[in-house]
Design a protein around this motif. Structure first.
Motif, PDB file in Angstrom:
ATOM      1  N   SER A  17       0.844  -1.198   0.000  1.00 46.58           N
ATOM      2  CA  SER A  17       0.000   0.000   0.000  1.00 46.58           C
ATOM      3  C   SER A  17       0.881   1.250   0.000  1.00 46.58           C
ATOM      4  CB  SER A  17      -0.911   0.022   1.224  1.00 46.58           C
ATOM      5  OG  SER A  17      -1.755  -1.111   1.238  1.00 46.58           O
ATOM      6  N   PRO A  18       0.397   2.361  -0.555  1.00 45.54           N
ATOM      7  CA  PRO A  18       1.182   3.607  -0.529  1.00 45.54           C
ATOM      8  C   PRO A  18       1.353   4.107   0.905  1.00 45.54           C
ATOM      9  CG  PRO A  18      -0.594   3.724  -2.145  1.00 45.54           C
ATOM     10  CD  PRO A  18      -0.849   2.512  -1.334  1.00 45.54           C
ATOM     11  N   CYS A  19       2.527   4.580   1.230  1.00 45.44           N
ATOM     12  CA  CYS A  19       2.797   5.115   2.565  1.00 45.44           C
ATOM     13  C   CYS A  19       2.056   6.452   2.719  1.00 45.44           C
ATOM     14  CB  CYS A  19       4.295   5.315   2.756  1.00 45.44           C
ATOM     15  SG  CYS A  19       4.748   5.999   4.355  1.00 45.44           S
ATOM     16  N   PRO A  20       1.162   6.585   3.687  1.00 40.70           N
ATOM     17  CA  PRO A  20       0.357   7.809   3.790  1.00 40.70           C
ATOM     18  C   PRO A  20       1.080   8.973   4.449  1.00 40.70           C
ATOM     19  CG  PRO A  20      -0.286   6.276   5.487  1.00 40.70           C
ATOM     20  CD  PRO A  20       0.735   5.566   4.656  1.00 40.70           C
ATOM     21  N   ALA A  21       2.214   8.731   5.113  1.00 37.44           N
ATOM     22  CA  ALA A  21       2.914   9.819   5.802  1.00 37.44           C
ATOM     23  C   ALA A  21       4.388   9.474   5.928  1.00 37.44           C
ATOM     24  CB  ALA A  21       2.311  10.061   7.182  1.00 37.44           C
ATOM     25  N   SER A  22       5.252  10.439   5.642  1.00 40.24           N
ATOM     26  CA  SER A  22       6.693  10.215   5.813  1.00 40.24           C
ATOM     27  C   SER A  22       7.009  10.065   7.297  1.00 40.24           C
ATOM     28  CB  SER A  22       7.475  11.392   5.231  1.00 40.24           C
ATOM     29  OG  SER A  22       7.286  11.491   3.835  1.00 40.24           O
ATOM     30  N   GLY A  23       7.811   9.051   7.620  1.00 36.75           N
ATOM     31  CA  GLY A  23       8.165   8.849   9.011  1.00 36.75           C
ATOM     32  C   GLY A  23       8.716   7.465   9.265  1.00 36.75           C
ATOM     33  N   TRP A  24       8.839   7.146  10.544  1.00 33.03           N
ATOM     34  CA  TRP A  24       9.373   5.856  10.970  1.00 33.03           C
ATOM     35  C   TRP A  24       8.215   4.889  11.173  1.00 33.03           C
ATOM     36  CZ3 TRP A  24      14.394   4.559  10.918  1.00 33.03           C
ATOM     37  CH2 TRP A  24      15.327   5.600  10.825  1.00 33.03           C
ATOM     38  N   TRP A  25       8.325   3.743  10.519  1.00 31.20           N
ATOM     39  CA  TRP A  25       7.290   2.710  10.540  1.00 31.20           C
ATOM     40  C   TRP A  25       7.865   1.422  11.122  1.00 31.20           C
ATOM     41  CZ3 TRP A  25       2.217   3.302   8.581  1.00 31.20           C
ATOM     42  CH2 TRP A  25       1.953   4.542   8.009  1.00 31.20           C
ATOM     43  N   ARG A  26       7.123   0.812  12.063  1.00 28.84           N
ATOM     44  CA  ARG A  26       7.589  -0.429  12.722  1.00 28.84           C
ATOM     45  C   ARG A  26       6.850  -1.616  12.131  1.00 28.84           C
ATOM     46  NH1 ARG A  26       6.982  -0.100  18.857  1.00 28.84           N
ATOM     47  NH2 ARG A  26       4.773  -0.312  18.363  1.00 28.84           N
ATOM     48  N   CYS A  27       7.604  -2.650  11.780  1.00 28.47           N
ATOM     49  CA  CYS A  27       7.008  -3.874  11.249  1.00 28.47           C
ATOM     50  C   CYS A  27       6.216  -4.570  12.351  1.00 28.47           C
ATOM     51  CB  CYS A  27       8.083  -4.804  10.706  1.00 28.47           C
ATOM     52  SG  CYS A  27       7.420  -6.300   9.940  1.00 28.47           S
ATOM     53  N   GLU A  28       4.994  -4.976  12.014  1.00 28.65           N
ATOM     54  CA  GLU A  28       4.133  -5.586  13.023  1.00 28.65           C
ATOM     55  C   GLU A  28       4.700  -6.914  13.524  1.00 28.65           C
ATOM     56  OE1 GLU A  28      -0.571  -6.696  13.461  1.00 28.65           O
ATOM     57  OE2 GLU A  28       0.501  -7.326  11.670  1.00 28.65           O
ATOM     58  N   ASP A  29       5.367  -7.686  12.652  1.00 23.41           N
ATOM     59  CA  ASP A  29       5.946  -8.976  13.046  1.00 23.41           C
ATOM     60  C   ASP A  29       7.262  -8.725  13.772  1.00 23.41           C
ATOM     61  OD1 ASP A  29       4.101 -10.966  11.891  1.00 23.41           O
ATOM     62  OD2 ASP A  29       4.633  -9.983  10.012  1.00 23.41           O
ATOM     63  N   SER A  30       7.269  -8.967  15.086  1.00 21.01           N
ATOM     64  CA  SER A  30       8.457  -8.641  15.867  1.00 21.01           C
ATOM     65  C   SER A  30       9.645  -9.529  15.508  1.00 21.01           C
ATOM     66  CB  SER A  30       8.143  -8.777  17.367  1.00 21.01           C
ATOM     67  OG  SER A  30       7.791 -10.104  17.669  1.00 21.01           O
ATOM     68  N   GLN A  31       9.392 -10.726  14.928  1.00 23.32           N
ATOM     69  CA  GLN A  31      10.504 -11.596  14.566  1.00 23.32           C
ATOM     70  C   GLN A  31      11.129 -11.222  13.223  1.00 23.32           C
ATOM     71  OE1 GLN A  31       7.350 -12.430  14.771  1.00 23.32           O
ATOM     72  NE2 GLN A  31       6.726 -14.073  13.388  1.00 23.32           N
TER      73      GLN A  31
ATOM     74  N   ALA B 292       9.213   7.189   2.862  1.00 25.05           N
ATOM     75  CA  ALA B 292       8.701   8.469   2.376  1.00 25.05           C
ATOM     76  C   ALA B 292       7.228   8.340   2.007  1.00 25.05           C
ATOM     77  CB  ALA B 292       9.496   8.929   1.166  1.00 25.05           C
ATOM     78  N   GLN B 293       6.500   9.419   2.201  1.00 24.82           N
ATOM     79  CA  GLN B 293       5.084   9.421   1.824  1.00 24.82           C
ATOM     80  C   GLN B 293       4.957   9.160   0.328  1.00 24.82           C
ATOM     81  OE1 GLN B 293       3.015  13.112   2.422  1.00 24.82           O
ATOM     82  NE2 GLN B 293       1.016  12.110   2.600  1.00 24.82           N
ATOM     83  N   GLY B 294       4.056   8.247  -0.042  1.00 24.75           N
ATOM     84  CA  GLY B 294       3.838   7.910  -1.440  1.00 24.75           C
ATOM     85  C   GLY B 294       4.576   6.680  -1.895  1.00 24.75           C
ATOM     86  N   SER B 295       5.643   6.281  -1.173  1.00 21.25           N
ATOM     87  CA  SER B 295       6.338   5.050  -1.537  1.00 21.25           C
ATOM     88  C   SER B 295       5.486   3.854  -1.120  1.00 21.25           C
ATOM     89  CB  SER B 295       7.713   4.999  -0.875  1.00 21.25           C
ATOM     90  OG  SER B 295       7.579   4.977   0.534  1.00 21.25           O
ATOM     91  N   PHE B 296       5.717   2.722  -1.759  1.00 23.08           N
ATOM     92  CA  PHE B 296       4.936   1.519  -1.462  1.00 23.08           C
ATOM     93  C   PHE B 296       5.662   0.696  -0.396  1.00 23.08           C
ATOM     94  CE2 PHE B 296       3.593   2.783  -5.702  1.00 23.08           C
ATOM     95  CZ  PHE B 296       2.219   2.727  -5.588  1.00 23.08           C
ATOM     96  N   LEU B 297       4.949   0.387   0.674  1.00 20.18           N
ATOM     97  CA  LEU B 297       5.572  -0.310   1.799  1.00 20.18           C
ATOM     98  C   LEU B 297       6.009  -1.713   1.390  1.00 20.18           C
ATOM     99  CD1 LEU B 297       3.191   0.844   4.647  1.00 20.18           C
ATOM    100  CD2 LEU B 297       5.453   1.706   4.075  1.00 20.18           C
ATOM    101  N   PRO B 298       7.223  -2.139   1.788  1.00 21.13           N
ATOM    102  CA  PRO B 298       7.789  -3.401   1.291  1.00 21.13           C
ATOM    103  C   PRO B 298       7.313  -4.612   2.084  1.00 21.13           C
ATOM    104  CG  PRO B 298       9.348  -2.332   2.743  1.00 21.13           C
ATOM    105  CD  PRO B 298       8.161  -1.403   2.650  1.00 21.13           C
ATOM    106  N   VAL B 299       7.719  -5.782   1.595  1.00 19.25           N
ATOM    107  CA  VAL B 299       7.508  -7.019   2.347  1.00 19.25           C
ATOM    108  C   VAL B 299       8.500  -7.054   3.509  1.00 19.25           C
ATOM    109  CG1 VAL B 299       6.616  -8.340   0.407  1.00 19.25           C
ATOM    110  CG2 VAL B 299       9.092  -8.219   0.798  1.00 19.25           C
ATOM    111  N   ALA B 300       8.204  -7.870   4.509  1.00 19.04           N
ATOM    112  CA  ALA B 300       9.102  -8.029   5.653  1.00 19.04           C
ATOM    113  C   ALA B 300      10.057  -9.193   5.395  1.00 19.04           C
ATOM    114  CB  ALA B 300       8.301  -8.277   6.926  1.00 19.04           C
ATOM    115  N   THR B 301      11.230  -9.135   6.002  1.00 18.04           N
ATOM    116  CA  THR B 301      12.274 -10.140   5.803  1.00 18.04           C
ATOM    117  C   THR B 301      12.464 -10.936   7.094  1.00 18.04           C
ATOM    118  OG1 THR B 301      13.390  -8.684   4.221  1.00 18.04           O
ATOM    119  CG2 THR B 301      14.675 -10.519   5.130  1.00 18.04           C
ATOM    120  N   PHE B 302      12.547 -12.264   6.957  1.00 17.78           N
ATOM    121  CA  PHE B 302      12.674 -13.152   8.107  1.00 17.78           C
ATOM    122  C   PHE B 302      13.856 -14.100   7.899  1.00 17.78           C
ATOM    123  CE2 PHE B 302       8.304 -11.936   7.588  1.00 17.78           C
ATOM    124  CZ  PHE B 302       7.854 -11.657   8.863  1.00 17.78           C
ATOM    125  N   LYS B 303      14.592 -14.337   8.984  1.00 16.67           N
ATOM    126  CA  LYS B 303      15.712 -15.266   8.933  1.00 16.67           C
ATOM    127  C   LYS B 303      15.245 -16.652   9.326  1.00 16.67           C
ATOM    128  CE  LYS B 303      20.325 -16.114  10.881  1.00 16.67           C
ATOM    129  NZ  LYS B 303      21.337 -15.632  11.853  1.00 16.67           N
TER     130      LYS B 303
END
Length: 573
Positions: free
Chosen positions: A489-503, A512-523
């Motif tokens: 989804s497009p990022c609605p506001a420039s700022g610091w975003w925390r991934c919901e999956d703590s692992q 940045a606002q308008g960029s598309f939020l990426p997938v999360a990376t897991f080890k």
């Protein structure tokens, strides 16, 4: 002859008058004696807590509370030792393990211990079945499970049993167990909540949890007499008692109507509880006289303090012969006195929350606290997952660090790889249909560590990102702090975003606002793909939470409660 006949008729009339006078005197004397008996019987009363209501009954009354149900669980109480409790639950668990469910799979899906507020027990999830409904001429399938919740404290056990329960809501049983407290039968709790047999369920409870319980009471020396009081919340108001009684009376043939005598019929308010009352006596086919008294309140569907209430008193039925009519052991005047004494005592139990110590620190959830996937995490720390095991791994490990305020995750399960999957470098994964349950086992945190791999970047199209001036002129950020946005989804506001999956390795990142939020990376765990070197990772969709506005990637927000990729502690505190 005519004179003799007249004398005989006069004599018979005189005899009939004497008989009627004798019966009148006898009934008057009997009524006076019965009233004295009822006055003595009700001289000492005891208060019984039934749900959220109180009612007074004679001190000698034998009282039981049954048919307790909250949130779809039938709740029963029994008194037994801790050893008896453990043996009974172990036997039940063994029985469930030996069966298969209707889908041909292993019957017992989950078994875990519960230990909260001094209550120790076990929760068993089993009996999965598949049902369907016809919707738009198509079958819509759904699955249900059975839940057995068992808890024991101080010689008292509670069984919480439900069949046909939504698998996504299995965490309800653990929360309900945490709200139960044993109590003495005549104990009236001071806190708000719901009284059941031998126990008390503390608030919060809501009307849509349909709390219900029924009281039965009998009086020594009067086996034909019974008192029943029931309460049920969360139901729509139905047709009133008086209207239903009128419809039933219209359907009776004339000879049956003649057998009934109405004693009372009308509206009656009991200590602020508005309701309707109907009382009658009946001459049965065997010439026995029986009595029935009933009061009802329809209540409000969304108010636990205004449930559907039903109070009944019946006399003249033989409980040992299936309710066969017999002569009432009390007279009409005595029963009216007893009914008025008991019914007029019905009232809502006034309760207040426990007093708080001034300026006291809020209590933190203790070790052993349980939470289900989708719940808000109540305490930062290390949580133990109830899923996985027997060769099935959990992405991020069965012990994971979760932060207070984040949503508890649904575990991603990693089954063993086949030889072909190892050769191809494929790790299968799936999510259970049963909501993951987590147990707090350690409150310690660990510092942040840098990510060992390159994280997925956010993507943007030309012109999507906004300058500070454009951002200010647009009226400010389009999302408040704490907002969640999905991957892609497009990022609605420039700022610091925390991934919901703590692992996830991402932790907190700037977008940045308008960029598309990426997938999360897991080890993945070492050698998960059968390789000997190099970190192996997978990427999957997630959600991101806005924690701070920032037009440029400056300093990262501090996280005193733990890092984004901490190492699991070896032992719990």
């Amino acid at each position: 002859m005519k004179r003799a006949a007249c004398k005989l008729a006069a004599a018979l009339l005189a005899l009939a008058a004497l008989v009627l006078l004798g019966l009148f005197i006898l009934n008057a004397v009997q009524g006076t004696q019965d009233r004295k008996m009822v006055a003595k019987m009700t001289e000492k009363m005891k208060t019984v807590c039934v749900g959220r209501l109180l009612i007074d009954v004679p001190e000698t009354a034998e009282v039981t509370l049954t048919q307790a149900s909250v949130d779809g669980f039938d709740i029963t109480m029994r008194r037994e030792s801790e050893a008896q409790f453990a043996a009974r639950i172990a036997l039940r668990e063994a029985e469930l393990k030996e069966k298969q469910n209707e889908l041909g799979r292993k019957n017992l899906e989950s078994a875990r211990d519960v230990n909260v507020n001094g209550l120790a027990g076990r929760i068993l999830i089993h009996g999965r079945e598949r049902t369907y409904l016809i919707k738009n001429e198509q079958r819509v399938y759904s699955e249900n499970v059975a839940i057995d919740g068992y808890a024991h404290k101080n010689g008292v056990s509670f069984d919480l049993i439900s069949t046909g329960y939504d698998p996504k809501l299995v965490g309800n049983v653990a929360r309900l167990i945490a709200q139960i407290e044993p109590r003495l039968q005549d104990e009236v709790p001071a806190q708000p909540g719901f009284c059941i047999n031998g126990g008390f369920i503390r608030d919060p409870l809501t009307a849509d949890q349909h709390e219900s319980v029924t009281m039965f009471a009998g009086l020594p020396g009067h086996p034909d007499l019974g008192i029943v009081f029931s309460t049920l919340s969360g139901t729509k108001p139905d047709e009133g008692l008086i209207a239903r009684d009128a419809k039933a009376e219209e359907q009776f043939p004339l000879f049956l109507r003649a057998a009934f005598s109405t004693l009372r019929k009308g509206e009656r308010t009991l200590n602020g509880l508005p309701g309707e009352e109907v009382a009658f006596k009946a001459r049965e086919a065997n010439f026995a006289v029986t009595y029935s008294f009933r009061w009802e309140m329809q209540g409000k569907q969304d108010d636990v303090y205004a449930p559907v209430l039903t109070l009944e008193l019946g006399a003249g039925r033989n409980p040992r012969a299936g309710g066969k009519p017999l002569q009432s052991s009390m007279s009409e005047v005595a029963l009216l006195d007893l009914w008025d004494k008991i019914s007029s005592s019905l009232r809502v139990r006034t309760a207040s929350p426990p007093k708080q110590v001034a300026q006291a620190e809020p209590s933190l959830p203790p070790l052993g606290t349980h939470a289900s996937a989708g719940d808000t995490c109540p305490q930062s720390g290390w949580w133990l997952c109830n899923q996985g095991g027997d060769g099935v791994g959990v992405l991020g490990g069965q012990r994971q660090f979760l932060k207070k305020g984040q949503r508890m995750p649904q575990a991603l399960l990693l089954p063993p790889q086949t030889l072909w999957e190892k050769l191809k470098g494929i790790q299968p994964s799936y999510e259970s249909k049963v909501a993951t349950t987590w147990e707090l086992v350690d409150k310690r945190s660990r510092p942040r560590t840098p990510s060992p791999v390159v994280l997925a970047p956010s993507s943007s199209t030309q012109g999507n990102a906004m300058t500070d001036q454009q951002h200010a002129s647009s009226g400010g950020p389009a999302a408040p702090i704490g907002s969640y946005v999905k991957t892609g989804s497009p990022c609605p506001a420039s700022g610091w975003w925390r991934c919901e999956d703590s692992q996830a390795l991402d932790g907190t990142r700037w977008f940045a606002q308008g960029s598309f939020l990426p997938v999360a990376t897991f080890k993945l765990p070492p050698r998960a793909f059968g390789k000997s070197a190099g970190p192996e990772v997978i990427q999957r969709r997630s959600q991101w939470q806005l924690v701070r506005y920032a037009q440029a990637p400056g300093p990262e927000p501090s996280a005193p409660d733990g890092g984004n990729n901490p190492e699991a502690p070896k032992s719990s505190a």
